[in-house]
Design an enzyme around this catalytic site. Structure first.
Site, PDB file in Angstrom:
ATOM      1  N   PRO A 149       0.836  -1.205   0.000  1.00 24.34           N
ATOM      2  CA  PRO A 149       0.000   0.000   0.000  1.00 24.34           C
ATOM      3  C   PRO A 149       0.866   1.248   0.000  1.00 24.34           C
ATOM      4  O   PRO A 149       1.822   1.338   0.770  1.00 24.34           O
ATOM      5  CB  PRO A 149      -0.784  -0.112   1.321  1.00 24.34           C
ATOM      6  N   MET A 150       0.545   2.201  -0.866  1.00 26.15           N
ATOM      7  CA  MET A 150       1.292   3.458  -0.885  1.00 26.15           C
ATOM      8  C   MET A 150       0.351   4.616  -1.180  1.00 26.15           C
ATOM      9  O   MET A 150      -0.226   4.693  -2.283  1.00 26.15           O
ATOM     10  CB  MET A 150       2.418   3.402  -1.924  1.00 26.15           C
ATOM     11  N   ALA A 151       0.205   5.496  -0.179  1.00 23.17           N
ATOM     12  CA  ALA A 151      -0.682   6.648  -0.319  1.00 23.17           C
ATOM     13  C   ALA A 151      -0.204   7.518  -1.474  1.00 23.17           C
ATOM     14  O   ALA A 151       0.978   7.842  -1.567  1.00 23.17           O
ATOM     15  CB  ALA A 151      -0.705   7.443   0.983  1.00 23.17           C
TER      16      ALA A 151
ATOM     17  N   GLN B 148      -6.844  -1.061   3.025  1.00 23.93           N
ATOM     18  CA  GLN B 148      -6.027  -0.719   4.189  1.00 23.93           C
ATOM     19  C   GLN B 148      -6.637   0.440   4.961  1.00 23.93           C
ATOM     20  O   GLN B 148      -6.978   1.475   4.374  1.00 23.93           O
ATOM     21  CB  GLN B 148      -4.595  -0.353   3.818  1.00 23.93           C
TER      22      GLN B 148
ATOM     23  N   CYS C 226       2.571   3.271   9.795  1.00 22.37           N
ATOM     24  CA  CYS C 226       2.837   4.574   9.149  1.00 22.37           C
ATOM     25  C   CYS C 226       3.615   5.488  10.097  1.00 22.37           C
ATOM     26  O   CYS C 226       3.196   5.722  11.225  1.00 22.37           O
ATOM     27  CB  CYS C 226       1.527   5.237   8.724  1.00 22.37           C
TER      28      CYS C 226
ATOM     29  N   LYS D 183      -0.283  -4.454   9.181  1.00 24.85           N
ATOM     30  CA  LYS D 183       1.040  -4.099   8.639  1.00 24.85           C
ATOM     31  C   LYS D 183       1.808  -3.332   9.720  1.00 24.85           C
ATOM     32  O   LYS D 183       1.338  -2.322  10.231  1.00 24.85           O
ATOM     33  CB  LYS D 183       0.887  -3.267   7.360  1.00 24.85           C
TER      34      LYS D 183
ATOM     35  N   GLY E 223       7.083  -2.066  -2.616  1.00 25.46           N
ATOM     36  CA  GLY E 223       6.602  -0.693  -2.688  1.00 25.46           C
ATOM     37  C   GLY E 223       7.297   0.090  -3.785  1.00 25.46           C
ATOM     38  O   GLY E 223       6.939   0.008  -4.968  1.00 25.46           O
ATOM     39  N   ARG E 224       8.338   0.836  -3.392  1.00 24.70           N
ATOM     40  CA  ARG E 224       8.994   1.746  -4.342  1.00 24.70           C
ATOM     41  C   ARG E 224       9.502   1.024  -5.586  1.00 24.70           C
ATOM     42  O   ARG E 224       9.441   1.568  -6.691  1.00 24.70           O
ATOM     43  CB  ARG E 224      10.151   2.474  -3.642  1.00 24.70           C
TER      44      ARG E 224
HETATM   45  C1  LIG Z   1       5.155   7.157  -1.138  1.00 23.95           C
HETATM   46  C2  LIG Z   1       4.875   6.080  -0.136  1.00 23.95           C
HETATM   47  C3  LIG Z   1       3.612   5.966   0.408  1.00 23.95           C
HETATM   48  C4  LIG Z   1       3.340   4.969   1.359  1.00 23.95           C
HETATM   49  N1  LIG Z   1       2.080   4.826   1.866  1.00 23.95           N
HETATM   50  C5  LIG Z   1       1.790   3.792   2.698  1.00 23.95           C
HETATM   51  C6  LIG Z   1       0.456   3.535   3.123  1.00 23.95           C
HETATM   52  O1  LIG Z   1      -0.497   4.227   2.761  1.00 23.95           O
HETATM   53  N2  LIG Z   1       0.256   2.468   3.956  1.00 23.95           N
HETATM   54  C7  LIG Z   1       1.282   1.658   4.370  1.00 23.95           C
HETATM   55  O2  LIG Z   1       1.051   0.707   5.120  1.00 23.95           O
HETATM   56  N3  LIG Z   1       2.538   1.879   3.967  1.00 23.95           N
HETATM   57  C8  LIG Z   1       2.807   2.903   3.130  1.00 23.95           C
HETATM   58  N4  LIG Z   1       4.076   3.075   2.664  1.00 23.95           N
HETATM   59  C9  LIG Z   1       5.116   2.101   3.061  1.00 23.95           C
HETATM   60  C10 LIG Z   1       5.202   0.967   2.018  1.00 23.95           C
HETATM   61  O3  LIG Z   1       4.031   0.193   1.995  1.00 23.95           O
HETATM   62  C11 LIG Z   1       6.390   0.057   2.349  1.00 23.95           C
HETATM   63  O4  LIG Z   1       6.213  -0.483   3.634  1.00 23.95           O
HETATM   64  C12 LIG Z   1       7.724   0.794   2.315  1.00 23.95           C
HETATM   65  O5  LIG Z   1       7.800   1.670   1.201  1.00 23.95           O
HETATM   66  C13 LIG Z   1       8.893  -0.197   2.249  1.00 23.95           C
HETATM   67  O6  LIG Z   1       8.810  -0.973   1.109  1.00 23.95           O
HETATM   68  P1  LIG Z   1       9.746  -0.676  -0.203  1.00 23.95           P
HETATM   69  O7  LIG Z   1      11.168  -0.649   0.306  1.00 23.95           O
HETATM   70  O8  LIG Z   1       9.431  -1.818  -1.115  1.00 23.95           O
HETATM   71  O9  LIG Z   1       9.337   0.660  -0.721  1.00 23.95           O
HETATM   72  C14 LIG Z   1       4.373   4.080   1.757  1.00 23.95           C
HETATM   73  C15 LIG Z   1       5.639   4.205   1.189  1.00 23.95           C
HETATM   74  C16 LIG Z   1       5.896   5.175   0.247  1.00 23.95           C
HETATM   75  C17 LIG Z   1       7.276   5.267  -0.361  1.00 23.95           C
END
Ligand SMILES: Cc1cc2nc3c(=O)[nH]c(=O)nc-3n(C[C@H](O)[C@H](O)[C@H](O)COP(=O)(O)O)c2cc1C
Length: 321
Positions: A11-13, A66, A96, A135, A220-221
């Protein structure tokens, strides 16, 4: 023996809206999708049928809603309202790190409020038959005992799956995710554990599985920059498609699914990551970031890439610009 990796889009806002989820789903390989975090206060008082954040894109399945919040009653009410929309599961955000979220006692603040966190889960389990996920992230100072204890408490209250992003709030994205914490948790907990953090390639996906024994991963990213990463994880070879066509699709679906007032924001957020696929991405982004017309932006990027012969980079940058 071929390693079977279950990988989902984290999930990514601002990013995992319907338009992007649809594109990821069309490319293929992702086995789980999450909405952006949905504010329980808003969802519990307004009609989620009319809220574009709460809608699916038909093929982005299984889809988990979520929810972020801190009041067990309000979260339960939000789940009740979301239930008829047909989500496959609900995920409570206890990770978060944003100040705006934590100051309400939401997100990662719940790690310090075990009683409330467990009550949230108990109430949630009562209002739905669908699975409840949580999460989490690492505890401050990467203390492992409280993380194990917290996870055991969630398991005892019927949580069906836990995702752990093994970075503490104080780490930001600066330190590497501590995958070894996933291994320790896996030894203690019987429900499925998904690992998350710093998975940017097929090799990373294989390594986190091999080193930790997690049941699945969320990306995520790495998936914003390379929405085809899931395809590559499944097929174990480079994706043969065109990144520019992916960009065109994202624009198309944003225009189709999202309300006009968010078109520009969604597109620019996406571009701020996706353009990292090409050399001179900072130049490209700096040119378009003041523009409003998505077609003008798209045409400019396409022409610049063709005209200047910009090449795709091998290792895009994933840190904050
Ligand atoms: C721009 C952005 C927005 C995010 N929004 C959320 C969110 O809404 N809910 C959540 O549980 N995690 C959120 N995350 C965290 C990601 O789900 C993830 O846990 C974190 O980026 C690590 O994973 P990655 O290294 O694959 O990016 C966000 C991360 C990023 C970069």
């Amino acid at each position: 023996m071929k390693m079977v990796i279950v990988a989902g889009l984290a999930p990514m806002a601002g990013f995992t809206h319907r338009a992007f989820r649809r594109v990821v789903s069309e490319i293929g390989g992702a086995q789980l999708f999450f909405t952006e975090m949905l504010n329980s206060r808003i969802v519990s008082t307004q009609n989620p049928e009319k809220d574009h954040y709460c809608k699916d894109a038909r093929i982005d399945r299984p889809l988990v809603a979520q929810i972020v919040g801190g009041d067990p009653e309000v979260i339960a009410a939000a789940i009740k309202r979301l239930e008829p929309l047909g989500f496959d599961a609900f995920d409570i955000n206890m990770g978060c790190p944003q100040r705006a979220i934590m100051r309400h006692g939401w997100g990662a603040a719940l790690l310090n409020d075990k009683k409330r966190a467990f009550l949230i889960v108990e109430k949630a389990k009562k209002v739905t038959k669908r699975p409840i996920f949580v999460k989490l992230r690492s505890f401050p100072g990467h203390r492992i005992e409280p993380l194990i204890e917290f996870s055991k408490g969630l398991e005892a209250r019927g949580v069906d799956l836990i995702t752990i992003h093994p970075r503490a709030v104080e780490d930001g994205f600066k330190r590497k995710a501590k995958w070894e914490e996933l291994k320790w948790i896996k030894k203690e907990i019987n429900i499925p554990i998904f690992g998350n953090g710093d998975i940017f390639s097929v090799e990373d996906a294989e390594e986190i599985f091999r080193k930790t024994g997690v049941n699945g991963i969320l990306i995520g990213r790495g998936a914003i920059v390379r929405p085809w990463l899931f395809w590559e994880i499944v097929h174990k070879r480079p994706w043969p498609g065109s990144p520019l066509e992916v960009l065109e699709k994202v624009v198309h679906y944003i225009l189709h699914y999202s309300p006009k007032e968010v078109h520009r924001r969604q597109l620019l957020l996406f571009l701020s990551w996706f353009l990292r696929n090409w050399e001179h991405h900072l130049y490209l982004f700096s040119k378009v970031k003041g523009w409003h017309d998505p077609f003008k932006i798209l045409t400019f990027i396409r022409e610049e890439i063709d005209k200047k012969g910009l090449r795709l980079v091998k290792r895009p940058i994933y840190s904050k610009l």
